[in-house]
Write a protein that holds these residues in place. Structure first.
Motif, PDB file in Angstrom:
ATOM      1  N   GLU A 377       0.831  -1.212   0.000  1.00 31.54           N
ATOM      2  CA  GLU A 377       0.000   0.000   0.000  1.00 31.54           C
ATOM      3  C   GLU A 377       0.862   1.257   0.000  1.00 31.54           C
ATOM      4  O   GLU A 377       1.981   1.265   0.524  1.00 31.54           O
ATOM      5  CB  GLU A 377      -0.906   0.007   1.221  1.00 31.54           C
ATOM      6  CG  GLU A 377      -2.108  -0.886   1.017  1.00 31.54           C
ATOM      7  CD  GLU A 377      -3.009  -0.884   2.223  1.00 31.54           C
ATOM      8  OE1 GLU A 377      -2.528  -0.517   3.311  1.00 31.54           O
ATOM      9  OE2 GLU A 377      -4.179  -1.271   2.070  1.00 31.54           O
ATOM     10  N   TYR A 378       0.296   2.291  -0.559  1.00 29.82           N
ATOM     11  CA  TYR A 378       0.999   3.576  -0.657  1.00 29.82           C
ATOM     12  C   TYR A 378       0.345   4.541   0.315  1.00 29.82           C
ATOM     13  O   TYR A 378      -0.893   4.603   0.384  1.00 29.82           O
ATOM     14  CB  TYR A 378       0.862   4.061  -2.102  1.00 29.82           C
ATOM     15  CG  TYR A 378       1.333   5.468  -2.330  1.00 29.82           C
ATOM     16  CD1 TYR A 378       2.693   5.753  -2.425  1.00 29.82           C
ATOM     17  CD2 TYR A 378       0.418   6.509  -2.475  1.00 29.82           C
ATOM     18  CE1 TYR A 378       3.120   7.053  -2.645  1.00 29.82           C
ATOM     19  CE2 TYR A 378       0.843   7.806  -2.699  1.00 29.82           C
ATOM     20  CZ  TYR A 378       2.192   8.078  -2.781  1.00 29.82           C
ATOM     21  OH  TYR A 378       2.619   9.354  -3.005  1.00 29.82           O
ATOM     22  N   PHE A 379       1.176   5.287   1.062  1.00 28.14           N
ATOM     23  CA  PHE A 379       0.584   6.308   1.928  1.00 28.14           C
ATOM     24  C   PHE A 379       0.651   7.650   1.205  1.00 28.14           C
ATOM     25  O   PHE A 379       1.730   8.151   0.893  1.00 28.14           O
ATOM     26  CB  PHE A 379       1.283   6.382   3.285  1.00 28.14           C
ATOM     27  CG  PHE A 379       0.671   7.464   4.134  1.00 28.14           C
ATOM     28  CD1 PHE A 379      -0.640   7.336   4.603  1.00 28.14           C
ATOM     29  CD2 PHE A 379       1.371   8.627   4.420  1.00 28.14           C
ATOM     30  CE1 PHE A 379      -1.236   8.353   5.338  1.00 28.14           C
ATOM     31  CE2 PHE A 379       0.785   9.649   5.160  1.00 28.14           C
ATOM     32  CZ  PHE A 379      -0.526   9.510   5.620  1.00 28.14           C
ATOM     33  N   ASP A 380      -0.511   8.199   0.938  1.00 28.10           N
ATOM     34  CA  ASP A 380      -0.614   9.467   0.220  1.00 28.10           C
ATOM     35  C   ASP A 380      -0.712  10.571   1.273  1.00 28.10           C
ATOM     36  O   ASP A 380      -1.766  10.759   1.892  1.00 28.10           O
ATOM     37  CB  ASP A 380      -1.876   9.407  -0.672  1.00 28.10           C
ATOM     38  CG  ASP A 380      -1.943  10.549  -1.660  1.00 28.10           C
ATOM     39  OD1 ASP A 380      -1.488  11.650  -1.306  1.00 28.10           O
ATOM     40  OD2 ASP A 380      -2.446  10.322  -2.779  1.00 28.10           O
ATOM     41  N   GLU A 385      -4.199   9.340   3.121  1.00 29.63           N
ATOM     42  CA  GLU A 385      -4.953   8.131   2.760  1.00 29.63           C
ATOM     43  C   GLU A 385      -3.975   7.021   2.382  1.00 29.63           C
ATOM     44  O   GLU A 385      -2.960   7.291   1.738  1.00 29.63           O
ATOM     45  CB  GLU A 385      -5.835   8.485   1.547  1.00 29.63           C
ATOM     46  CG  GLU A 385      -6.848   7.443   1.171  1.00 29.63           C
ATOM     47  CD  GLU A 385      -7.605   7.850  -0.099  1.00 29.63           C
ATOM     48  OE1 GLU A 385      -7.687   9.061  -0.411  1.00 29.63           O
ATOM     49  OE2 GLU A 385      -8.069   6.929  -0.796  1.00 29.63           O
ATOM     50  N   ARG A 386      -4.301   5.799   2.783  1.00 30.51           N
ATOM     51  CA  ARG A 386      -3.466   4.652   2.431  1.00 30.51           C
ATOM     52  C   ARG A 386      -4.241   3.815   1.414  1.00 30.51           C
ATOM     53  O   ARG A 386      -5.411   3.496   1.649  1.00 30.51           O
ATOM     54  CB  ARG A 386      -3.201   3.828   3.696  1.00 30.51           C
ATOM     55  CG  ARG A 386      -2.050   2.890   3.618  1.00 30.51           C
ATOM     56  CD  ARG A 386      -1.782   2.250   4.980  1.00 30.51           C
ATOM     57  NE  ARG A 386      -1.142   3.154   5.932  1.00 30.51           N
ATOM     58  CZ  ARG A 386       0.154   3.485   5.903  1.00 30.51           C
ATOM     59  NH1 ARG A 386       0.947   2.963   4.979  1.00 30.51           N
ATOM     60  NH2 ARG A 386       0.665   4.308   6.787  1.00 30.51           N
ATOM     61  N   TYR A 387      -3.620   3.476   0.279  1.00 32.52           N
ATOM     62  CA  TYR A 387      -4.354   2.713  -0.736  1.00 32.52           C
ATOM     63  C   TYR A 387      -3.392   2.001  -1.680  1.00 32.52           C
ATOM     64  O   TYR A 387      -2.189   2.319  -1.733  1.00 32.52           O
ATOM     65  CB  TYR A 387      -5.296   3.629  -1.546  1.00 32.52           C
ATOM     66  CG  TYR A 387      -4.607   4.796  -2.233  1.00 32.52           C
ATOM     67  CD1 TYR A 387      -4.116   4.683  -3.531  1.00 32.52           C
ATOM     68  CD2 TYR A 387      -4.451   6.027  -1.567  1.00 32.52           C
ATOM     69  CE1 TYR A 387      -3.496   5.756  -4.168  1.00 32.52           C
ATOM     70  CE2 TYR A 387      -3.824   7.102  -2.199  1.00 32.52           C
ATOM     71  CZ  TYR A 387      -3.354   6.967  -3.506  1.00 32.52           C
ATOM     72  OH  TYR A 387      -2.729   8.020  -4.122  1.00 32.52           O
TER      73      TYR A 387
END
Ligand code: GAP
Length: 531
Positions: A377-380, A385-387
């Motif tokens: 997952e990428y943390f924006d 937001e994590r997605y």
């Protein structure tokens, strides 16, 4: 195609792989001109994708980094991607001649089959368009004579007595082929016959296209690995490595150019469908809410890029996939489209795929996260937001691109002393300039050699040629697709100018000999946005 293939061999663009041993189906070697052309296409792609991409939909710079991954990776990569389970083509075998066919290519091959054409000549056209009425007498005679040579596997050739059971009614082509190839008077099997010999085809069976190999000394299932069938997966399993080692932020892309391998059932149409080929792929990672905007952006950008290479016009088109064509990962997302080129063998459809642009949702990252057990997952930070980012994938064939460029460039102009020429975009041309002393004396070779050395250093591959008539030297350069020929002649020695001949028009201009290198460099570099 035949003339183009002959020119490609004669001039050293493409050779059959291991030709002195009879070749090997689906494998090709690139000769001295071919490797330059392929590298130029690759570099044009890399420049515009990685080094200097066009601004994004919001006018902001686009972030893309490159990778170069191994051809062999952990076999679980291909489990996660779905290739082990599902990367297969339906294959049929002819029970008589043993040839293999991709089930979805049989109809197309029948349309081109010599024996089918001959058979249709034995029929009257029906009242309804595209129907035929068989003439039983002629059919039986043909089955005993010419048919034995053209279609030895066909049921009515093996047993001419079966012709008696054929109704002299109107049949469309598939029905007629079923009738002449059905093994008995009752039509039990409604499978089209073999396009080569007319024999019976087996049921379609799924055939996995991945090449297998073994890693290490022991050849068992544990050691089994695959040659990659696409470059894309390297970008997915390295997603976290790229995030951790660079400062890229979503939206961003990862690119790769490299070899891929597919054990195609029927490699065909020269280098179009090979078993070893090269791809140029981008995986562009985006927030799901922006996927459609980026899909539209890449759809247009990729089409424009091929246009910039000189493929624009009636030979190039963008085609959206129908719902039933969509790949499994794109079914529930925004869609897929292809940049298609009108290859000379594209047949009834007129166009075939050069590059696919697919919205892959977050299918691949989800799969690799699940199978590897590693969080991807990428943390924006901006959105807090994590997605798992969604992906837009423009996937182009480099070697298929070379074929499109060759087809587009190939020109026959009977008004020229040597009618065949290759009109490559100067950026792609394998040889940028030919340099000739008009005669091999009177100080001309010295000037020509100096210009040649300068051109090689500052522009790229050039050829020096002092032999044969000037017309023959131009003709050789035209066949190689060299955009400019620089000739040092008697006038050069008095006014320090040389002639520069344009390949496409044959027109000549005089340019100062100390400026000719810059003159050619400017035109080769161009400023047309292809990279
Ligand atoms: N990662 C997605 C992918 O690989 P693809 O449509 O299977 O998608 C992308 O391949 C491009 O690679 C195609 O548009 C085509 O240009 C090229 N390609 C695929 N199979 C090929 C083959 N057997 N020979 C030559 N080029 C091929």
């Amino acid at each position: 195609m035949e003339r183009l293939v002959a020119l490609c061999k004669r001039r050293g663009f493409i050779f059959q792989c291991s030709e002195i041993y009879g070749g090997i189906n689906g494998f090709w070697d690139y000769g001295p001109l071919g490797v330059e052309l392929k590298n130029n296409l690759r570099d044009a792609w890399w420049d515009v994708m990685v080094r200097n991409p066009p601004p994004g939909p919001d006018g902001q710079p686009v972030d893309i980094v490159g990778l170069d991954c191994s051809i062999i990776s952990h076999p679980r990569v291909w489990e996660a991607s779905g290739h082990v389970g599902g990367f297969a083509d339906p294959m049929q075998t002819c029970r008589q001649c043993k040839k293999l066919f991709r089930a979805d290519h049989v109809a197309e091959s029948l349309a081109e089959s010599e024996w089918v054409a001959a058979l249709l000549e034995l029929c009257e056209p029906g009242a309804v368009p595209n129907t035929w009425i068989p003439r039983r007498g002629e059919l039986e005679r043909w089955a005993k004579t010419r048919g034995r040579k053209l279609a030895p596997g066909l049921a009515i050739v093996r047993e001419p007595g079966l012709v008696a059971g054929i109704a002299e009614d109107e049949h469309d082509a598939p029905a007629l082929l079923t009738i002449v190839s059905s093994p008995g008077p009752t039509i039990s099997e409604v499978r089209p016959p073999c396009p080569v010999c007319g024999g019976d085809l087996t049921e379609p069976r799924q055939f996995n296209l991945m090449f297998e190999t073994f890693v290490g000394a022991v050849r068992d299932d544990e050691a089994k690995a695959y040659l990659r069938p696409e470059t894309a997966q390297g970008m997915f399993y390295n997603f976290k490595n790229v995030l951790d080692s660079t400062r890229v932020k979503v939206p961003f892309g990862i690119c790769q150019v490299g070899r891929s391998f597919r054990n195609e059932v029927t490699p065909r149409n020269y280098i179009f469908r090979s078993r070893e080929f090269e791809q140029m792929e981008l995986e562009f990672f985006v927030h799901p809410s922006e996927a459609d905007t980026w899909y539209q952006y890449w759809r247009q950008a990729r089409y424009d890029w091929w246009c910039g290479l000189g493929l624009a016009g009636r030979n190039l088109r963008l085609r959206d996939h129908d719902q039933d064509e969509l790949a499994h990962y794109a079914k529930d997302s925004g869609g897929c489209c292809d940049v298609e080129y009108a290859f000379p063998f594209s047949g009834e459809k007129g166009f075939t795929e050069l590059e696919g642009i697919a919205y892959r949702s977050n299918y691949d990252l989800t799969q690799h996260q699940r199978v590897s057990g590693v969080k991807l997952e990428y943390f924006d930070a901006e959105r807090n937001e994590r997605y798992l980012p969604h992906v837009i994938e423009p996937a182009a064939g480099l070697t298929r691109g070379v074929l499109a460029v060759l087809c587009e460039a190939y020109t026959v102009d009977e008004t020229r002393p040597s009618p065949e020429l290759m009109r490559f975009h100067p950026r792609l041309a394998p040889v940028k300039a030919g340099v000739f002393p008009l005669v091999n004396k009177e100080g001309m070779p010295e000037v020509a050699e100096r210009i040649y050395q300068d051109l090689r250093r500052r522009v790229g591959p050039c050829q020096y040629d002092a032999k044969q008539s000037i017309g023959k030297r131009y003709a050789r350069m035209d066949e190689a697709g060299t955009p400019f020929c620089v000739t040092v002649d008697g006038q050069t020695l008095t006014d320090q100018t040389v002639t520069v001949r344009d390949r496409d028009t044959g027109s000549q201009v005089r340019v100062a000999s100390d400026q000719v290198v810059g003159w050619v460099a400017g035109r080769v570099r161009g400023d047309d946005g292809i990279g």
